[in-house]
Design an enzyme around this catalytic site. Structure first.
Site, PDB file in Angstrom:
ATOM      1  N   GLY A  44     -41.656   5.385  13.275  1.00 57.49           N
ATOM      2  CA  GLY A  44     -41.962   3.949  13.320  1.00 57.49           C
ATOM      3  C   GLY A  44     -42.587   3.454  14.600  1.00 57.49           C
ATOM      4  O   GLY A  44     -43.289   2.445  14.590  1.00 57.49           O
ATOM      5  N   GLU A  99     -38.862   2.690  21.015  1.00 59.78           N
ATOM      6  CA  GLU A  99     -38.365   2.541  19.642  1.00 59.78           C
ATOM      7  C   GLU A  99     -39.132   1.420  18.945  1.00 59.78           C
ATOM      8  O   GLU A  99     -39.589   0.480  19.602  1.00 59.78           O
ATOM      9  CB  GLU A  99     -36.875   2.149  19.682  1.00 59.78           C
ATOM     10  CG  GLU A  99     -35.906   3.228  19.266  1.00 59.78           C
ATOM     11  CD  GLU A  99     -35.917   3.519  17.774  1.00 59.78           C
ATOM     12  OE1 GLU A  99     -36.951   3.361  17.093  1.00 59.78           O
ATOM     13  OE2 GLU A  99     -34.860   3.954  17.283  1.00 59.78           O
ATOM     14  N   ASP A 100     -39.209   1.498  17.621  1.00 61.71           N
ATOM     15  CA  ASP A 100     -39.845   0.410  16.878  1.00 61.71           C
ATOM     16  C   ASP A 100     -38.919  -0.796  16.750  1.00 61.71           C
ATOM     17  O   ASP A 100     -39.319  -1.921  17.017  1.00 61.71           O
ATOM     18  CB  ASP A 100     -40.320   0.883  15.493  1.00 61.71           C
ATOM     19  CG  ASP A 100     -39.214   1.535  14.656  1.00 61.71           C
ATOM     20  OD1 ASP A 100     -38.089   1.739  15.158  1.00 61.71           O
ATOM     21  OD2 ASP A 100     -39.484   1.850  13.480  1.00 61.71           O
ATOM     22  N   ASP A 103     -31.791  -2.108  14.900  1.00 59.02           N
ATOM     23  CA  ASP A 103     -31.174  -2.809  13.777  1.00 59.02           C
ATOM     24  C   ASP A 103     -29.658  -2.696  13.972  1.00 59.02           C
ATOM     25  O   ASP A 103     -29.069  -3.457  14.727  1.00 59.02           O
ATOM     26  CB  ASP A 103     -31.687  -2.150  12.492  1.00 59.02           C
ATOM     27  CG  ASP A 103     -31.259  -2.850  11.231  1.00 59.02           C
ATOM     28  OD1 ASP A 103     -30.966  -4.046  11.271  1.00 59.02           O
ATOM     29  OD2 ASP A 103     -31.225  -2.197  10.166  1.00 59.02           O
ATOM     30  N   LYS A 131     -33.133  -6.795  16.090  1.00 58.87           N
ATOM     31  CA  LYS A 131     -32.430  -7.631  15.110  1.00 58.87           C
ATOM     32  C   LYS A 131     -30.963  -7.691  15.523  1.00 58.87           C
ATOM     33  O   LYS A 131     -30.135  -6.954  14.991  1.00 58.87           O
ATOM     34  CB  LYS A 131     -32.540  -7.013  13.709  1.00 58.87           C
ATOM     35  CG  LYS A 131     -33.912  -7.091  13.097  1.00 58.87           C
ATOM     36  CD  LYS A 131     -33.894  -6.887  11.589  1.00 58.87           C
ATOM     37  CE  LYS A 131     -33.877  -5.446  11.199  1.00 58.87           C
ATOM     38  NZ  LYS A 131     -34.165  -5.225   9.766  1.00 58.87           N
ATOM     39  N   PHE A 152     -35.861  -7.487   6.595  1.00 67.80           N
ATOM     40  CA  PHE A 152     -36.534  -6.190   6.616  1.00 67.80           C
ATOM     41  C   PHE A 152     -38.017  -6.424   6.842  1.00 67.80           C
ATOM     42  O   PHE A 152     -38.660  -7.173   6.110  1.00 67.80           O
ATOM     43  CB  PHE A 152     -36.304  -5.424   5.313  1.00 67.80           C
ATOM     44  CG  PHE A 152     -36.618  -3.973   5.466  1.00 67.80           C
ATOM     45  CD1 PHE A 152     -35.653  -3.084   5.903  1.00 67.80           C
ATOM     46  CD2 PHE A 152     -37.907  -3.499   5.239  1.00 67.80           C
ATOM     47  CE1 PHE A 152     -35.952  -1.747   6.097  1.00 67.80           C
ATOM     48  CE2 PHE A 152     -38.217  -2.166   5.428  1.00 67.80           C
ATOM     49  CZ  PHE A 152     -37.234  -1.291   5.853  1.00 67.80           C
ATOM     50  N   VAL A 153     -38.561  -5.792   7.873  1.00 65.63           N
ATOM     51  CA  VAL A 153     -39.960  -6.028   8.228  1.00 65.63           C
ATOM     52  C   VAL A 153     -40.782  -4.745   8.121  1.00 65.63           C
ATOM     53  O   VAL A 153     -40.250  -3.632   8.240  1.00 65.63           O
ATOM     54  CB  VAL A 153     -40.098  -6.621   9.652  1.00 65.63           C
ATOM     55  CG1 VAL A 153     -39.523  -8.025   9.707  1.00 65.63           C
ATOM     56  CG2 VAL A 153     -39.430  -5.729  10.695  1.00 65.63           C
ATOM     57  N   ASP A 159     -42.188   0.905   8.214  1.00 67.39           N
ATOM     58  CA  ASP A 159     -42.452   1.176   6.803  1.00 67.39           C
ATOM     59  C   ASP A 159     -41.357   0.661   5.884  1.00 67.39           C
ATOM     60  O   ASP A 159     -40.236   0.386   6.301  1.00 67.39           O
ATOM     61  CB  ASP A 159     -42.568   2.676   6.576  1.00 67.39           C
ATOM     62  CG  ASP A 159     -41.205   3.365   6.624  1.00 67.39           C
ATOM     63  OD1 ASP A 159     -40.470   3.157   7.611  1.00 67.39           O
ATOM     64  OD2 ASP A 159     -40.861   4.083   5.666  1.00 67.39           O
ATOM     65  N   ARG A 165     -47.145   0.983   6.969  1.00 64.21           N
ATOM     66  CA  ARG A 165     -47.190   1.197   8.422  1.00 64.21           C
ATOM     67  C   ARG A 165     -48.521   0.745   9.005  1.00 64.21           C
ATOM     68  O   ARG A 165     -48.606   0.393  10.176  1.00 64.21           O
ATOM     69  CB  ARG A 165     -47.023   2.693   8.746  1.00 64.21           C
ATOM     70  CG  ARG A 165     -45.662   3.265   8.418  1.00 64.21           C
ATOM     71  CD  ARG A 165     -45.548   4.672   9.004  1.00 64.21           C
ATOM     72  NE  ARG A 165     -44.472   5.448   8.412  1.00 64.21           N
ATOM     73  CZ  ARG A 165     -43.200   5.385   8.786  1.00 64.21           C
ATOM     74  NH1 ARG A 165     -42.846   4.575   9.747  1.00 64.21           N
ATOM     75  NH2 ARG A 165     -42.287   6.130   8.193  1.00 64.21           N
TER      76      ARG A 165
HETATM   77  P1  IMP Z   1     -30.640   1.394  13.232  1.00 64.40           P
HETATM   78  O1  IMP Z   1     -30.040   2.747  13.443  1.00 64.40           O
HETATM   79  O2  IMP Z   1     -29.945   0.639  12.124  1.00 64.40           O
HETATM   80  O3  IMP Z   1     -30.754   0.572  14.494  1.00 64.40           O
HETATM   81  O4  IMP Z   1     -32.067   1.607  12.639  1.00 64.40           O
HETATM   82  C1  IMP Z   1     -33.108   2.024  13.393  1.00 64.40           C
HETATM   83  C2  IMP Z   1     -34.250   2.548  12.559  1.00 64.40           C
HETATM   84  O5  IMP Z   1     -34.209   2.051  11.205  1.00 64.40           O
HETATM   85  C3  IMP Z   1     -35.508   2.032  13.141  1.00 64.40           C
HETATM   86  O6  IMP Z   1     -35.995   2.888  14.147  1.00 64.40           O
HETATM   87  C4  IMP Z   1     -36.408   1.936  11.935  1.00 64.40           C
HETATM   88  O7  IMP Z   1     -37.056   3.162  11.721  1.00 64.40           O
HETATM   89  C5  IMP Z   1     -35.470   1.638  10.788  1.00 64.40           C
HETATM   90  N1  IMP Z   1     -35.430   0.186  10.503  1.00 64.40           N
HETATM   91  C6  IMP Z   1     -34.451  -0.697  10.803  1.00 64.40           C
HETATM   92  N2  IMP Z   1     -34.778  -1.939  10.418  1.00 64.40           N
HETATM   93  C7  IMP Z   1     -36.011  -1.842   9.867  1.00 64.40           C
HETATM   94  C8  IMP Z   1     -36.903  -2.805   9.290  1.00 64.40           C
HETATM   95  O8  IMP Z   1     -36.661  -4.018   9.203  1.00 64.40           O
HETATM   96  N3  IMP Z   1     -38.090  -2.307   8.828  1.00 64.40           N
HETATM   97  C9  IMP Z   1     -38.433  -0.993   8.902  1.00 64.40           C
HETATM   98  N4  IMP Z   1     -37.622  -0.069   9.447  1.00 64.40           N
HETATM   99  C10 IMP Z   1     -36.419  -0.492   9.918  1.00 64.40           C
END
Ligand code: IMP
Length: 175
Positions: A44, A99-100, A103, A131, A152-153, A159, A165
């Site tokens: 991402g 990082e992208d 979450d 977020k 969700f974006v 993606d 993407r």
């Molecule tokens: P986390 O472990 O829940 O913080 O998730 C991190 C990863 O989940 C990110 O690096 C993204 O690849 C994916 N992700 C989380 N939220 C989104 C979203 O809103 N859109 C797309 N990918 C997301």
């Protein structure tokens, strides 16, 4: 069958302006180091990292790490698999992890634990999006592009089931 709809959230112009600001801020903070190792979290962050490194004025190496916590869909599994090609050694390096989006924070926490097992000279985290309302692990980036609501974006590297993407802007996906 449900249809996905998209609502623009952050324009390409706002992203470019913010990436330039982040580049200047990071370059200022790291001025004087001999080399920065930028570690891009695939997939991402690939577009963000590509734009960000071109806004840095410190000498860089760019490496890639793969972390998968999502299968097909939107819910974080909470289990993170880390992969790299095994050829980069971060011992003694100044590292910027790119990082992208943060979450739940579970992915980033797992990566940080892995990196802390190596003897880095320093570690900073830069996330394009945050977020905070979705957070499960207590972790924050040192540099954040945009704080967004818990939607969700997609776009600018992010993606939904492998798609979207390539969008130059960030949009909320509803389905
Ligand atoms: P986390 O472990 O829940 O913080 O998730 C991190 C990863 O989940 C990110 O690096 C993204 O690849 C994916 N992700 C989380 N939220 C989104 C979203 O809103 N859109 C797309 N990918 C997301």
């Amino acid at each position: 069958m449900s249809t996905t709809t998209f609502k623009a959230l952050i324009s390409a112009e706002r992203i470019a302006a913010r990436v330039a600001e982040l580049g200047a801020e990071i370059s200022g903070d790291l001025a004087g180091i001999n080399e920065l190792t930028v570690v891009c979290v695939l997939k991402g962050a690939f577009i963000f990292a590509a734009d960000l490194v071109r806004q840095l004025s410190v000498p860089c190496r760019v490496e890639f790490i793969r972390a998968s916590s999502y299968g097909a869909g939107r819910a974080s599994s909470g289990e993170v698999t880390l992969e790299n090609d095994g050829v980069f050694d971060l011992d003694g390096k100044h590292v910027l992890l790119v990082e992208d989006i943060i979450d739940t924070g579970l992915t980033l926490s797992s990566i940080v634990v892995e990196l802390q097992n190596q003897h880095l000279a320093s570690l900073r985290i830069c996330a394009l999006l945050d977020k905070p309302l979705a957070r499960k692990a207590p972790i924050e980036a040192d540099y954040t592009g945009f704080t967004i609501p818990d939607h969700f974006v997609v776009g600018y590297g992010l993606d939904l089931d492998g798609r979207h993407r390539e969008l130059p802007f960030i949009a909320i996906a509803n389905r």
